[in-house]
Design a protein around this motif. Structure first.
Motif, PDB file in Angstrom:
ATOM      1  N   ILE A  53      45.688  44.351  44.335  1.00  0.00           N
ATOM      2  CA  ILE A  53      45.889  43.275  45.303  1.00  0.00           C
ATOM      3  C   ILE A  53      46.610  42.138  44.577  1.00  0.00           C
ATOM      4  CG2 ILE A  53      43.624  42.216  44.892  1.00  0.00           C
ATOM      5  CD1 ILE A  53      43.624  41.515  47.928  1.00  0.00           C
ATOM      6  N   TRP A  55      48.076  38.315  45.387  1.00  0.00           N
ATOM      7  CA  TRP A  55      48.098  37.218  46.346  1.00  0.00           C
ATOM      8  C   TRP A  55      48.695  35.996  45.687  1.00  0.00           C
ATOM      9  CZ3 TRP A  55      43.700  33.410  47.284  1.00  0.00           C
ATOM     10  CH2 TRP A  55      44.032  32.541  48.325  1.00  0.00           C
ATOM     11  N   LEU A  62      51.217  38.582  50.018  1.00  0.00           N
ATOM     12  CA  LEU A  62      50.015  39.404  49.837  1.00  0.00           C
ATOM     13  C   LEU A  62      50.429  40.856  49.864  1.00  0.00           C
ATOM     14  CD1 LEU A  62      46.916  39.597  49.574  1.00  0.00           C
ATOM     15  CD2 LEU A  62      46.807  39.582  52.066  1.00  0.00           C
ATOM     16  N   VAL A  64      48.788  44.722  49.154  1.00  0.00           N
ATOM     17  CA  VAL A  64      47.545  45.462  48.992  1.00  0.00           C
ATOM     18  C   VAL A  64      47.886  46.947  48.824  1.00  0.00           C
ATOM     19  CG1 VAL A  64      45.371  46.090  50.106  1.00  0.00           C
ATOM     20  CG2 VAL A  64      46.317  43.806  50.463  1.00  0.00           C
ATOM     21  N   ILE A 174      38.945  40.653  51.095  1.00  0.00           N
ATOM     22  CA  ILE A 174      39.852  40.096  50.092  1.00  0.00           C
ATOM     23  C   ILE A 174      39.098  39.564  48.875  1.00  0.00           C
ATOM     24  CG2 ILE A 174      41.630  38.350  49.681  1.00  0.00           C
ATOM     25  CD1 ILE A 174      42.246  38.654  52.750  1.00  0.00           C
ATOM     26  N   GLN A 177      37.254  42.297  47.065  1.00  0.00           N
ATOM     27  CA  GLN A 177      38.231  43.311  46.687  1.00  0.00           C
ATOM     28  C   GLN A 177      37.669  44.725  46.872  1.00  0.00           C
ATOM     29  OE1 GLN A 177      40.284  42.665  43.017  1.00  0.00           O
ATOM     30  NE2 GLN A 177      41.027  40.676  43.656  1.00  0.00           N
TER      31      GLN A 177
END
Length: 189
Positions: A53, A55, A62, A64, A174, A177
């Motif tokens: 991830i 960010w 973002l 993922v 988020i 995770q």
């Protein structure tokens, strides 16, 4: 003995043959309605991992990457061989990613794992009005769907076209995770 009479031995042979054919028909009917009747495969998500991830708050970015392992349990007495396909991931109806699924065979009464890696670039989803609400709560909800076209084979003799449809609800947390998922599937013969 008249011209239309059937000899006694031939009558016995015809009756025995008719009984044998009727018995075989009943056996085939019972087997097809019980043991050989196609059953729904059980599709379970073994694991969905958050492999990566990234960010960046300003400018917002973002990315993922999910690692998905799906277990398919085939309860049928026949194997299921499917063609190449694609799994699609969407966020509230907006396409977010796709992942190839390579052709394979799930053995009769066996289990098989399908592994895929999905990269979701969330930048394009920010125009969705629900995105920022979900993002601030820390959970992004995705839906994955896959359709597998193939054929089921019973005793290497009977072959039937089969299509399986699978839909999974994925919740990406988020801050923690990690990912939670629930999958449903059905089969069309």
């Amino acid at each position: 003995m008249g011209c239309c009479e059937i000899p006694r031995g031939l009558k016995i042979c015809l009756i025995a043959t008719a009984i044998l054919i009727a018995t075989l028909a009943v056996v085939v009917l019972v087997l097809s309605l019980t043991i050989l009747k196609p059953k729904q495969p059980k599709i379970n998500t073994k694991s969905v991992t958050l492999n990566y991830i990234k960010w960046i708050p300003f400018p917002f970015h973002l990315n993922v990457t999910l690692g998905i392992v799906v277990s398919v349990d085939n309860p049928n007495y026949g194997s299921f061989q499917f063609d190449n396909s694609t799994a699609y991931i969407s966020y509230r109806g907006t396409a977010a990613a796709d992942a190839p699924i390579e052709h394979d065979t799930i053995p009769a009464r066996g289990s098989h794992d399908i592994t895929m890696t999905v990269v979701v670039i969330v930048d394009s989803l920010t125009s969705n009005p629900s995105f920022w609400v979900d993002f601030t709560t820390g959970c992004l909800n995705f839906t994955s769907s896959a359709t597998l076209h193939g054929k089921a084979t019973v005793f290497k003799i009977l072959k039937k076209k089969v299509t399986t449809y699978t839909t999974c609800d994925l919740s990406v947390y988020i801050q923690e995770q990690n990912v939670a998922s629930v999958c449903k599937s059905n089969v069309k013969y």
